[in-house]
Write a protein that holds these residues in place. Structure first.
Motif, PDB file in Angstrom:
ATOM      1  N   VAL A   1       0.844  -1.205   0.000  1.00 12.55           N
ATOM      2  CA  VAL A   1       0.000   0.000   0.000  1.00 12.55           C
ATOM      3  C   VAL A   1       0.875   1.249   0.000  1.00 12.55           C
ATOM      4  CG1 VAL A   1      -1.662   1.332   1.353  1.00 12.55           C
ATOM      5  CG2 VAL A   1      -1.987  -1.130   1.052  1.00 12.55           C
ATOM      6  N   ALA A   2       1.937   1.242   0.791  1.00 13.23           N
ATOM      7  CA  ALA A   2       2.855   2.385   0.825  1.00 13.23           C
ATOM      8  C   ALA A   2       3.553   2.578  -0.512  1.00 13.23           C
ATOM      9  CB  ALA A   2       3.881   2.213   1.935  1.00 13.23           C
ATOM     10  N   GLU A   3       3.872   1.475  -1.178  1.00 14.13           N
ATOM     11  CA  GLU A   3       4.530   1.553  -2.487  1.00 14.13           C
ATOM     12  C   GLU A   3       3.654   2.303  -3.499  1.00 14.13           C
ATOM     13  OE1 GLU A   3       5.508  -1.557  -6.082  1.00 14.13           O
ATOM     14  OE2 GLU A   3       5.755  -2.269  -4.020  1.00 14.13           O
ATOM     15  N   VAL A   4       2.344   2.056  -3.447  1.00 17.39           N
ATOM     16  CA  VAL A   4       1.427   2.731  -4.366  1.00 17.39           C
ATOM     17  C   VAL A   4       1.160   4.163  -3.919  1.00 17.39           C
ATOM     18  CG1 VAL A   4      -0.902   2.713  -5.349  1.00 17.39           C
ATOM     19  CG2 VAL A   4       0.318   0.551  -4.993  1.00 17.39           C
TER      20      VAL A   4
ATOM     21  N   LEU B   1       1.259  10.755  -3.013  1.00 15.95           N
ATOM     22  CA  LEU B   1       1.179  11.705  -1.897  1.00 15.95           C
ATOM     23  C   LEU B   1       2.492  12.444  -1.659  1.00 15.95           C
ATOM     24  CD1 LEU B   1      -0.961   9.574   0.591  1.00 15.95           C
ATOM     25  CD2 LEU B   1      -1.724  11.410  -0.917  1.00 15.95           C
ATOM     26  N   GLY B   2       3.524  12.139  -2.467  1.00 16.67           N
ATOM     27  CA  GLY B   2       4.776  12.876  -2.377  1.00 16.67           C
ATOM     28  C   GLY B   2       5.618  12.551  -1.169  1.00 16.67           C
ATOM     29  N   TRP B   3       5.587  11.298  -0.702  1.00 15.74           N
ATOM     30  CA  TRP B   3       6.365  10.908   0.474  1.00 15.74           C
ATOM     31  C   TRP B   3       7.806  10.588   0.081  1.00 15.74           C
ATOM     32  CZ3 TRP B   3       2.501   6.712   2.655  1.00 15.74           C
ATOM     33  CH2 TRP B   3       1.348   7.357   3.114  1.00 15.74           C
ATOM     34  N   ASP B   4       8.755  11.038   0.905  1.00 14.76           N
ATOM     35  CA  ASP B   4      10.137  10.598   0.737  1.00 14.76           C
ATOM     36  C   ASP B   4      10.346   9.317   1.545  1.00 14.76           C
ATOM     37  OD1 ASP B   4      10.350  11.392   3.423  1.00 14.76           O
ATOM     38  OD2 ASP B   4      11.424  13.248   2.948  1.00 14.76           O
ATOM     39  N   ASP B   5      11.537   8.771   1.492  1.00 13.06           N
ATOM     40  CA  ASP B   5      11.813   7.493   2.147  1.00 13.06           C
ATOM     41  C   ASP B   5      11.565   7.562   3.649  1.00 13.06           C
ATOM     42  OD1 ASP B   5      12.472   6.448  -0.287  1.00 13.06           O
ATOM     43  OD2 ASP B   5      14.654   6.557   0.020  1.00 13.06           O
ATOM     44  N   GLU B   6      11.958   8.670   4.270  1.00 15.61           N
ATOM     45  CA  GLU B   6      11.768   8.809   5.715  1.00 15.61           C
ATOM     46  C   GLU B   6      10.285   8.804   6.064  1.00 15.61           C
ATOM     47  OE1 GLU B   6      12.924  11.858   9.404  1.00 15.61           O
ATOM     48  OE2 GLU B   6      13.527  12.317   7.338  1.00 15.61           O
ATOM     49  N   ARG B   7       9.495   9.533   5.286  1.00 15.74           N
ATOM     50  CA  ARG B   7       8.053   9.578   5.547  1.00 15.74           C
ATOM     51  C   ARG B   7       7.426   8.193   5.355  1.00 15.74           C
ATOM     52  NH1 ARG B   7       3.669  13.235   4.938  1.00 15.74           N
ATOM     53  NH2 ARG B   7       1.778  12.052   5.483  1.00 15.74           N
ATOM     54  N   VAL B   8       7.857   7.477   4.343  1.00 15.53           N
ATOM     55  CA  VAL B   8       7.336   6.130   4.107  1.00 15.53           C
ATOM     56  C   VAL B   8       7.582   5.241   5.325  1.00 15.53           C
ATOM     57  CG1 VAL B   8       7.644   4.009   2.774  1.00 15.53           C
ATOM     58  CG2 VAL B   8       7.467   6.211   1.597  1.00 15.53           C
TER      59      VAL B   8
ATOM     60  N   THR C   1       8.144   6.143   8.417  1.00  9.79           N
ATOM     61  CA  THR C   1       7.345   6.633   9.548  1.00  9.79           C
ATOM     62  C   THR C   1       5.906   6.138   9.450  1.00  9.79           C
ATOM     63  OG1 THR C   1       8.717   8.612   9.811  1.00  9.79           O
ATOM     64  CG2 THR C   1       6.487   8.698  10.716  1.00  9.79           C
ATOM     65  N   GLU C   2       5.327   6.246   8.253  1.00  9.24           N
ATOM     66  CA  GLU C   2       3.948   5.810   8.054  1.00  9.24           C
ATOM     67  C   GLU C   2       3.800   4.310   8.312  1.00  9.24           C
ATOM     68  OE1 GLU C   2       1.025   7.306   7.087  1.00  9.24           O
ATOM     69  OE2 GLU C   2       1.819   9.353   7.067  1.00  9.24           O
ATOM     70  N   LYS C   3       4.716   3.532   7.795  1.00  7.92           N
ATOM     71  CA  LYS C   3       4.625   2.081   7.968  1.00  7.92           C
ATOM     72  C   LYS C   3       4.806   1.682   9.423  1.00  7.92           C
ATOM     73  CE  LYS C   3       7.595   0.706   4.757  1.00  7.92           C
ATOM     74  NZ  LYS C   3       8.251  -0.166   3.743  1.00  7.92           N
ATOM     75  N   SER C   4       5.779   2.272  10.081  1.00 12.71           N
ATOM     76  CA  SER C   4       6.034   1.956  11.481  1.00 12.71           C
ATOM     77  C   SER C   4       4.849   2.340  12.351  1.00 12.71           C
ATOM     78  CB  SER C   4       7.299   2.675  11.960  1.00 12.71           C
ATOM     79  OG  SER C   4       7.485   2.502  13.343  1.00 12.71           O
ATOM     80  N   ASN C   5       4.301   3.518  12.086  1.00 15.56           N
ATOM     81  CA  ASN C   5       3.170   3.977  12.878  1.00 15.56           C
ATOM     82  C   ASN C   5       1.977   3.042  12.724  1.00 15.56           C
ATOM     83  OD1 ASN C   5       0.441   5.672  12.796  1.00 15.56           O
ATOM     84  ND2 ASN C   5       1.791   6.552  14.349  1.00 15.56           N
ATOM     85  N   TYR C   6       1.702   2.632  11.493  1.00 13.70           N
ATOM     86  CA  TYR C   6       0.529   1.777  11.305  1.00 13.70           C
ATOM     87  C   TYR C   6       0.731   0.414  11.954  1.00 13.70           C
ATOM     88  CZ  TYR C   6      -3.541  -0.513   9.640  1.00 13.70           C
ATOM     89  OH  TYR C   6      -4.736  -1.187   9.632  1.00 13.70           O
ATOM     90  N   ARG C   7       1.922  -0.140  11.831  1.00 13.81           N
ATOM     91  CA  ARG C   7       2.166  -1.445  12.449  1.00 13.81           C
ATOM     92  C   ARG C   7       2.020  -1.373  13.958  1.00 13.81           C
ATOM     93  NH1 ARG C   7       6.792  -2.008   8.300  1.00 13.81           N
ATOM     94  NH2 ARG C   7       5.943  -3.505   6.769  1.00 13.81           N
ATOM     95  N   GLU C   8       2.478  -0.284  14.564  1.00 12.28           N
ATOM     96  CA  GLU C   8       2.325  -0.121  16.009  1.00 12.28           C
ATOM     97  C   GLU C   8       0.852   0.015  16.380  1.00 12.28           C
ATOM     98  OE1 GLU C   8       4.726   3.191  17.141  1.00 12.28           O
ATOM     99  OE2 GLU C   8       6.627   2.169  16.663  1.00 12.28           O
ATOM    100  N   ARG C   9       0.106   0.744  15.571  1.00 14.33           N
ATOM    101  CA  ARG C   9      -1.323   0.882  15.826  1.00 14.33           C
ATOM    102  C   ARG C   9      -2.010  -0.476  15.754  1.00 14.33           C
ATOM    103  NH1 ARG C   9      -5.808   5.009  13.885  1.00 14.33           N
ATOM    104  NH2 ARG C   9      -7.635   3.682  14.238  1.00 14.33           N
ATOM    105  N   ALA C  10      -1.727  -1.236  14.692  1.00 17.19           N
ATOM    106  CA  ALA C  10      -2.354  -2.540  14.527  1.00 17.19           C
ATOM    107  C   ALA C  10      -2.027  -3.465  15.698  1.00 17.19           C
ATOM    108  CB  ALA C  10      -1.902  -3.165  13.206  1.00 17.19           C
TER     109      ALA C  10
END
Length: 574
Positions: free
Chosen positions: A518-521, A526-533, A535-544
């Motif tokens: 999902v992040a790859e697409v 959404l204009g994310w750089d590698d760091e933002r990607v 952060t988003e993945k880590s945050n969602y995994r922690e939430r789940a």
């Protein structure tokens, strides 16, 4: 094909407009009532803005039983007007407003007594049918009740226990993807000129010297920028946050709202052999066993909730309650190992002062609209099904005498994807053949997008890789992710996985295994750089992980504490 967009570029334009223009109406709250209010006001030709502190539909409106229904149980409370109103709205949604999103669904009402129960149940369901036909101007929008023997009931619902019924009554209601419906409402409002921004929190209300509310002070949570929005009237449609929002006006008038928790479990479609749903009354609430193409949704509970409001979660006891009541009628004998998802939502019930919270299931769902201060309309209560009526009432009150010159027209305004949907659906076989998809997948796409499906197909034509199913869930395409980011206002991974493609509530790991793809697409759109990607993945995994851990706790307090261990992707003061 030009279609209304919710995306970062649109959001920035609307933020600038909200900071510089004077609105006729500012709506606070991006659930079904707020979104419906924005659409109602926009279709009256008014200058409208709507702000939401989280993602669209992120509160109660994405955590319902996913039903559009009259509320059969309310007939037992003699709430005839409420049921009639809801059934009329159900008919409009099925036929005119959103036939792609709202689908007729048969249910069985199991009977245990041969004469007396069948007789009074037949009268109740018969009245339900009569009210539905009357509300639709004499038309039948769903089939009327059908009486079934025990053998007939088992033909519809093979996995019902032999001792659970002696027969049944089949009746119809409807089902809906609640979060997608709200996102569609917001986009439909934008289509008619509304300004719409999510992740923008109201932190105060503006008042003139006379005490009249003249707008709101807000914070763009994405950037931290604070600014003011000027408006001639403000509608507070914040559900369980109603009291917090109305308190900004420093008024002694307003509504008191009880947060009542309802939870649902999700099990695989193949786990229960049946082609109909089931409706049961319980000692505390009702139990719906609701079939979807890929799974079953089973719930609900109705208990007072006193913890943080942003992230309600089911407890182990809640899950046991639903399993026990389901297994009282199911020969399938569901266990915890069968559960592929859970979710909890908070109903905003109007609470009379001094009432017993333990009886929240008996608190009326009828909504109340009042002017808490000059220029500030507050609306709360009600049912998901009657959102349009609630919205019209709120806008009428906000307009005052002008309402007669600008009456609501939303009875006749189809939502995006409704126009031409039935004709377009006849092309389903050709679409499946052209893109190499199976019939069920195309049916799912039509249910999600209706006559807007060509916009999704255009994304696939531009990039054929988007036509592939997600590796973690063949129910969705990579194109669903792209559409969510380009057109549906998704700003974060959680927005996609929770409100747009619903993997958070329909997979055991809450969509965590889909995060990389999902992040790859999403990232390039959404204009994310590698760091933002990362952060988003880590945050969602922690939430789940926090959500999964919370449902093993036995009390609301313990479950809530486990859930909030995971930090929000966008912190807010909610």
């Amino acid at each position: 094909m030009t279609i209304p967009t919710l995306n970062p570029d649109q959001r920035e334009r609307d933020l600038e407009a909200l900071a510089s223009e004077t609105l006729d109406i500012l709506v606070i709250g991006g659930g079904v009532t707020g979104a419906g209010s924005a659409l109602d006001a926009a279709t009256r030709g008014l200058k409208v803005g709507i702000v939401e502190a989280q993602d669209w539909a992120s509160g109660t409106s994405s955590r319902s039983s996913r039903l559009i229904h009259g509320g059969l149980r309310y007939l037992y409370n003699l709430d005839f007007a409420l049921v009639a109103e809801a059934l009329a709205e159900r008919g409009r949604l099925l036929t005119t407003l959103a036939p792609h999103l709202v689908k007729a669904q048969p249910f069985l009402w199991p009977l245990k007594q041969r004469v007396i129960e069948r007789a009074y149940s037949a009268v109740g369901v018969g009245l339900y049918d009569v009210l539905a036909v009357a509300g639709a101007g004499g038309r039948k929008t769903v089939p009327v009740q059908k009486h079934l023997s025990k053998a007939g009931a088992k033909e519809h619902f093979a996995d019902v226990r032999d001792d659970a019924l002696i027969g049944a009554i089949e009746f119809y209601d409807a089902r809906v993807d609640d979060a997608r419906f709200v996102v569609n409402l917001v986009r439909s409002a934008v289509r008619h000129g509304a300004r719409a921004v999510s992740r923008t929190q109201v932190v105060g209300l503006l008042q003139d010297a006379s005490g009249r509310v003249t707008g709101a002070r807000v914070v763009d949570l994405e950037s931290g920028r604070e600014f003011e929005i000027a408006a001639r009237a403000v509608i507070n449609a914040t559900g369980v946050w109603t009291e917090t929002t109305q308190a900004y006006a420093k008024t002694d008038k307003g509504l008191k709202v009880l947060a009542s928790k309802g939870i649902h479990i999700v099990v695989p479609r193949e786990r229960i052999k049946a082609r109909s749903g089931m409706f049961l009354r319980t000692e505390k609430s009702v139990l719906f066993i609701i079939p979807w193409r890929r799974y079953w949704v089973i719930g609900t509970t109705d208990t007072a909730w006193h913890e943080q409001l942003k992230h309600p979660v089911p407890t182990s006891a809640d899950i046991d309650y639903v399993l026990d009541h389901a297994n009282a009628v199911l020969s399938a004998n569901l266990t915890r190992e069968d559960i592929i998802g859970t979710y909890a939502g908070l109903r905003p019930l109007l609470q009379p002062v001094g009432s017993d919270e333990a009886k929240s299931a008996k608190v009326s769902r009828e909504h109340t609209t009042l002017e808490a201060a000059p220029g500030l309309v507050v609306i709360a209560g009600g049912k998901y099904t009657t959102y349009r009526v609630m919205a019209a009432d709120a806008v009428d009150l906000a307009l005052g005498a002008r309402a007669k010159q600008l009456p609501s027209i939303t009875k006749e305004v189809p939502l995006l994807g409704a126009d031409g949907y039935r004709a377009f659906a006849r092309r389903a076989d050709a679409i499946a053949e052209q893109y190499g998809w199976d019939a069920d997948l195309v049916a799912d796409l039509l249910d999600r997008y209706g006559s807007e499906l060509p916009a999704l197909l255009a994304l696939v034509d531009e990039d054929p890789s988007l036509g592939r199913p997600l590796g973690a869930s063949p129910w969705y395409l990579r194109a669903d992710v792209a559409f969510a980011c380009r057109y549906e206002g998704a700003l974060h991974l959680e927005d996609i996985l929770i409100q747009r493609i619903r993997l958070n509530s329909t997979t055991p790991d809450r969509g965590a295994s889909a995060v990389d793809e999902v992040a790859e697409v999403a990232a390039p759109i959404l204009g994310w750089d590698d760091e933002r990607v990362e952060t988003e993945k880590s945050n969602y995994r922690e939430r789940a992980a926090a959500e999964v851990a919370a449902q093993s706790e036995s009390t609301d307090a313990e479950a809530s504490a486990r859930r909030v261990e995971a930090e929000d992707v966008v912190p807010s003061a909610l």
